[in-house]
Write a protein that holds these residues in place. Sequence first.
Motif, PDB file in Angstrom:
ATOM      1  N   THR C  28       0.906  -0.964   0.038  1.00  0.00           N
ATOM      2  CA  THR C  28      -0.121   0.233   0.136  1.00  0.00           C
ATOM      3  C   THR C  28       0.867   1.545  -0.151  1.00  0.00           C
ATOM      4  O   THR C  28       0.489   2.529  -0.640  1.00  0.00           O
ATOM      5  CB  THR C  28      -0.943   0.034   1.537  1.00  0.00           C
ATOM      6  N   PHE C  29       1.813   1.208   0.726  1.00  0.00           N
ATOM      7  CA  PHE C  29       3.043   2.063   0.808  1.00  0.00           C
ATOM      8  C   PHE C  29       2.851   1.940  -0.752  1.00  0.00           C
ATOM      9  O   PHE C  29       3.792   3.883  -1.513  1.00  0.00           O
ATOM     10  CB  PHE C  29       4.108   1.487   2.192  1.00  0.00           C
ATOM     11  N   ALA C  65      10.111 -13.406   5.930  1.00  0.00           N
ATOM     12  CA  ALA C  65      10.174 -12.940   7.359  1.00  0.00           C
ATOM     13  C   ALA C  65      11.312 -11.768   8.234  1.00  0.00           C
ATOM     14  O   ALA C  65      10.258 -11.243   9.177  1.00  0.00           O
ATOM     15  CB  ALA C  65      10.253 -14.833   8.586  1.00  0.00           C
ATOM     16  N   THR C  66      12.221 -11.652   7.211  1.00  0.00           N
ATOM     17  CA  THR C  66      12.898 -10.222   7.366  1.00  0.00           C
ATOM     18  C   THR C  66      12.697  -9.602   6.819  1.00  0.00           C
ATOM     19  O   THR C  66      12.305  -9.416   5.319  1.00  0.00           O
ATOM     20  CB  THR C  66      13.984 -10.464   8.057  1.00  0.00           C
ATOM     21  N   SER C  67      13.272  -8.395   6.914  1.00  0.00           N
ATOM     22  CA  SER C  67      13.067  -7.229   5.649  1.00  0.00           C
ATOM     23  C   SER C  67      14.320  -6.999   5.324  1.00  0.00           C
ATOM     24  O   SER C  67      15.569  -8.346   5.572  1.00  0.00           O
ATOM     25  CB  SER C  67      13.392  -5.508   6.409  1.00  0.00           C
ATOM     26  N   GLY C 242       1.996  11.546   7.510  1.00  0.00           N
ATOM     27  CA  GLY C 242       2.441  11.144   8.845  1.00  0.00           C
ATOM     28  C   GLY C 242       3.643  10.180   8.756  1.00  0.00           C
ATOM     29  O   GLY C 242       4.067   9.647   9.653  1.00  0.00           O
ATOM     30  N   VAL C 243       4.308  10.437   7.729  1.00  0.00           N
ATOM     31  CA  VAL C 243       5.456   9.022   7.221  1.00  0.00           C
ATOM     32  C   VAL C 243       7.062  10.346   7.756  1.00  0.00           C
ATOM     33  O   VAL C 243       7.271  10.987   7.962  1.00  0.00           O
ATOM     34  CB  VAL C 243       5.716   8.848   6.065  1.00  0.00           C
ATOM     35  N   ALA C 244       7.596   9.121   9.175  1.00  0.00           N
ATOM     36  CA  ALA C 244       8.679  10.375   9.549  1.00  0.00           C
ATOM     37  C   ALA C 244      10.350  10.494   8.135  1.00  0.00           C
ATOM     38  O   ALA C 244      10.170   9.263   7.383  1.00  0.00           O
ATOM     39  CB  ALA C 244       9.011   9.326  10.312  1.00  0.00           C
ATOM     40  N   PHE C 262      13.812   7.732   4.033  1.00  0.00           N
ATOM     41  CA  PHE C 262      12.118   7.379   4.866  1.00  0.00           C
ATOM     42  C   PHE C 262      12.590   6.107   4.666  1.00  0.00           C
ATOM     43  O   PHE C 262      13.178   5.530   4.183  1.00  0.00           O
ATOM     44  CB  PHE C 262      10.987   8.264   4.057  1.00  0.00           C
ATOM     45  N   TYR C 263      10.986   5.315   4.914  1.00  0.00           N
ATOM     46  CA  TYR C 263      11.111   3.912   5.580  1.00  0.00           C
ATOM     47  C   TYR C 263       9.819   3.322   5.298  1.00  0.00           C
ATOM     48  O   TYR C 263       8.866   4.218   5.127  1.00  0.00           O
ATOM     49  CB  TYR C 263      11.666   3.619   7.065  1.00  0.00           C
ATOM     50  N   GLU C 264      10.628   2.359   4.296  1.00  0.00           N
ATOM     51  CA  GLU C 264       8.734   1.515   3.992  1.00  0.00           C
ATOM     52  C   GLU C 264       8.765   0.979   5.274  1.00  0.00           C
ATOM     53  O   GLU C 264       9.180   0.569   6.075  1.00  0.00           O
ATOM     54  CB  GLU C 264       9.189   1.000   2.500  1.00  0.00           C
ATOM     55  N   PRO C 265       6.719   0.771   5.700  1.00  0.00           N
ATOM     56  CA  PRO C 265       7.063   0.108   6.850  1.00  0.00           C
ATOM     57  C   PRO C 265       7.112  -1.019   7.193  1.00  0.00           C
ATOM     58  O   PRO C 265       7.107  -0.891   8.133  1.00  0.00           O
ATOM     59  CB  PRO C 265       5.179  -0.378   6.243  1.00  0.00           C
ATOM     60  N   SER C 266       8.333  -1.698   6.440  1.00  0.00           N
ATOM     61  CA  SER C 266       8.964  -2.616   7.441  1.00  0.00           C
ATOM     62  C   SER C 266       9.694  -2.562   7.455  1.00  0.00           C
ATOM     63  O   SER C 266      10.507  -3.063   7.630  1.00  0.00           O
ATOM     64  CB  SER C 266       8.789  -4.315   6.155  1.00  0.00           C
TER      65      SER C 266
END
Lengths: 317, 317, 317, 317
Positions: C28-29, C65-67, C242-244, C262-266
């Motif tokens: 979604t991001f 399982a991980t980023s 609201g994305v840091a 910035f960071y995507e959600p994971s």
Amino acid sequence: MTYHPQFGDIAHLGHIELLTPQFDSSLTFFTSIVGLHECGRVGESVFLRAWGDYERFTLQLTRAATSGMGHMAFRARSSAVLLQLVESLKAAGVAGEWRNESFGHGPAYCFSSPDGHQVEIYYETEKFRAVGDQVPGYKNMPQRYRPLGIAPKRLDHLNLLAQDVKACRLFFHEVLGMRITEQIVFDGDQEMGAWLAATNKSYDLAFTKDRSSAHGRFHHMTYMMDSREDVLRAADILTEAGVAIETGPHKHSIGQTFFLYFYEPSGNRIEIGSGGYLIFDPDWQPVIWNREERSRGQAWGLATVSTFHTYGTPPEE
Amino acid sequence: MTYHPQFGDIAHLGHIELLTPQFDSSLTFFTSIVGLHECGRVGESVFLRAWGDYERFTLQLTRAATSGMGHMAFRARSSAVLLQLVESLKAAGVAGEWRNESFGHGPAYCFSSPDGHQVEIYYETEKFRAVGDQVPGYKNMPQRYRPLGIAPKRLDHLNLLAQDVKACRLFFHEVLGMRITEQIVFDGDQEMGAWLAATNKSYDLAFTKDRSSAHGRFHHMTYMMDSREDVLRAADILTEAGVAIETGPHKHSIGQTFFLYFYEPSGNRIEIGSGGYLIFDPDWQPVIWNREERSRGQAWGLATVSTFHTYGTPPEE
Amino acid sequence: MTYHPQFGDIAHLGHIELLTPQFDSSLTFFTSIVGLHECGRVGESVFLRAWGDYERFTLQLTRAATSGMGHMAFRARSSAVLLQLVESLKAAGVAGEWRNESFGHGPAYCFSSPDGHQVEIYYETEKFRAVGDQVPGYKNMPQRYRPLGIAPKRLDHLNLLAQDVKACRLFFHEVLGMRITEQIVFDGDQEMGAWLAATNKSYDLAFTKDRSSAHGRFHHMTYMMDSREDVLRAADILTEAGVAIETGPHKHSIGQTFFLYFYEPSGNRIEIGSGGYLIFDPDWQPVIWNREERSRGQAWGLATVSTFHTYGTPPEE
Amino acid sequence: MTYHPQFGDIAHLGHIELLTPQFDSSLTFFTSIVGLHECGRVGESVFLRAWGDYERFTLQLTRAATSGMGHMAFRARSSAVLLQLVESLKAAGVAGEWRNESFGHGPAYCFSSPDGHQVEIYYETEKFRAVGDQVPGYKNMPQRYRPLGIAPKRLDHLNLLAQDVKACRLFFHEVLGMRITEQIVFDGDQEMGAWLAATNKSYDLAFTKDRSSAHGRFHHMTYMMDSREDVLRAADILTEAGVAIETGPHKHSIGQTFFLYFYEPSGNRIEIGSGGYLIFDPDWQPVIWNREERSRGQAWGLATVSTFHTYGTPPEE
């Protein structure tokens, strides 16, 4: 009946007198790196302006023992309004006196802000008249754009340090009719900053809390560019010239302006900015930021540089 | 004693009602390509706003038999000033009547411009209150910026066609207090255009000569972007969507704005703009352009597109 | 005779596989905030592209399982050159194997970087063919620009963390022919960073020192915009959502690109960038930055954010 | 076996010699308005460069009886490739001769394009070494940016007029290995324009149909800026200096560059540009525009200025 000053009585910020113990270096900096135009000299002062400023000058640079601000000046809406504002000052018990015409403008009424900053209000002014290779290609502009150095378009605003931000805010609002646009208030009643406007801009004058015990200090003055790209270009010009950038380019949450801060050689802080929002609402209610909101830094999260809270001119001894 | 209106009595342009015989297409165009927000429907009208507009709406789109403007509305500085302006209108012999509150604002006084355009002035207004995912990240902005379509920031100005430009110019200046900022005058006395401001902007309302015999026609309305890059991006959005650009992006000499003109589906001309200059001088003298100066085209030499002189809405039969 | 790879044998960075334990949120991001286009799904992966990318996809997002990074892929100049590069890898003693064609491209040779990152090189590819409302208005562009979200133009580069920056640098230069454009070397021999290019851009791949003991970690990937104004707009879009923002917008000294991280959600770090310089000199000598020069921060003096030196994906346990 | 030239053998456009019968005026124009740097004089020539050009010069301005181009020069990828390209020229039956080293570069092989333009290819070159106040703040840049005049960053490309566009296109593609990026072909076989690239840029060299009967004529050369805002600023600089703009700023459909065209005092057409797209696909297929597509004008609909089709230097008698 006491005159009740209203928004628009102060037409705009007119000029600022900056003091410099490094007069020659400061002058060279403003003319060759910032790209202002010299337009006169009187005594220990040289008068400067940006190409888009309509009056004779917007910056008076004066040789002095310390840095800081000599005075700031605002132009009134008309000569009648000027007299009414003087009445308003007198009614508020503010001491002041008329000063005869000086370089570039007519009689001015001189007084102090609640924190001791020197202020002048005037109406009669000398408009800049371009001659020779300064005649603009665009007849609605006062002067030809000279592509040398940063070359900002016009004076925009001024930020002063004060012990009592609230007193300064109320003074310029109630006695001179300026609009309060934004405020920083910590813990419900601790005023840390106030932004005031004489125009549709989001501010023309700001006060922020002086965390030293000094009075009457200067935080920064700002010349404006037409685009954020111009500000980014200014950052390259400063970097290439070896001028340290204090902070920016980045965007202020307050005022929404795009900013770039640095110091002229004697240590006075200068900003090159762009943008911001315009206020058309005659009922504008001040936007008030609390401690938590301010802790988030500037608009895109940049931490507010610590010197911004502690450094003003003249510096603390 | 007759009230003498002054600059600032009209606070700003409030909204415009556009008529469209292609209602559904026009609405889709404004919401999905221009990127305005729908914020209400009443009868045959839908109400729209840009994300940075502080009032409930700035564009009323109304189903009608022809294109053109339904009315334009200006907000007064205060309720007292609104009554004074009505006195000023009456003193000038202008017929008008009060209209009860309608969508988004309070009572309005309605009258006609000298060329027959419908005008409203009002003071009470409903300010936009964002909820949910429209709450802005910047608390000094009315609404969150939604990155969809062109997404202009705010309503800026309006340009109308008139048979008698001088009469319209004098009306808005003398009866309503607006500032005359620029003019086109051919051959010493032939007024071809007039630009008027209610704010520090270089204009909020313009009249240009209608070369047809029609009255009360609409030339264009303008939504504003923060940067010229935004206008260039808008040109790509329109091109990609197959919307013909009438002229631009380019820079106007008059007003110094960066412009882009196109038509919404029913043929009303829309401008996306940026920039321009601010006027701080309370003594501003109108800048007057003559025939020879105008023959040079726009700021960088682009010939003024011929349709600019001939096309307005509703079109000539 | 051993094949001696040369600049240009690797045509460009093709795509990156990112792993995400927050698959739905990440998707979604990337589609609604970053504004990438979904163009296919296979198993646990969804394939995405920017509107200006010419291949079928540039980002493979895989539920995991991980980023971190699954693999990165480079397109070779031709099928003949692809085989020669495989010879070059074998001659250098690099273990690898052919993988049959997969989504969007033909057979790929798969191997590991000296730090353990998975790499593929391929030649045959599926070019994106726009249909319907994706057909561009500009026939030299692969797809219509869709003004939704940040909407970057194209994949630009990739930055990986490595224990031995020198080994990675020499590998991609000597075995695959990439150009070394810039380096960070502390104290004469401590390689902290290396930038490599397969094209005229200032870099397509970078390695920086992993200060943890992990191997094969991912630092960031970058999508590019046409202008710095687009990057500033992206900063507003993120802030409003609201994305840091980790750091920026600001300008890198190295590569001269204008950046926003910035960071995507994971937790994978993403950059939106613009600009940089092009290298035309076939004799380009790497620009080497020492500890003192790097201590000055980014181009305009912004201190390099500390997480930039410590955070990669997958994160340290 | 004949050498088969490939993409990348020509590394880039090196420099252009412009002829001027108004030598002093042309020189003043290039140094004070365009903002190029003088870096040497030999005989009737002065050598100029932009601040971001890595070689000693990119423009040789030569006093002459007419305007037009003296020669253009391309740098080969290596000395070995230079010799191979000479072989390729000989195999194609092209007459040429070696010229000893001259100002700023080593031996060059000189020959004519199919339309009679003088061409040089060379490898050895003198790289610019900044001293004193030209030393850049950014060590990956060849020279400090000097904020005076337009101050473009680097030489970008060259456009020549030709009677037989197809012959010129095939020559630079087949004999010198340049990539064909875009073409204008009317009515199936009438080649009106061809764009060729030696780099990842969308073009480095273009040929357009000469509608006069002349040979070897020059259409324009282009210096590049980092942003479109820089090009808009250039338009203001030219306007303020009274220099007529031929067309622009606007966006080309072909190449996607943002353009601004004007004439230096002797009549040679100069472009200041920005942007465009990069080609990474090693299999790029030329984009071909037909008569109908070209009839739509430039990217946003601006009609192509008629002089663009008819005016070249030297002008027709």
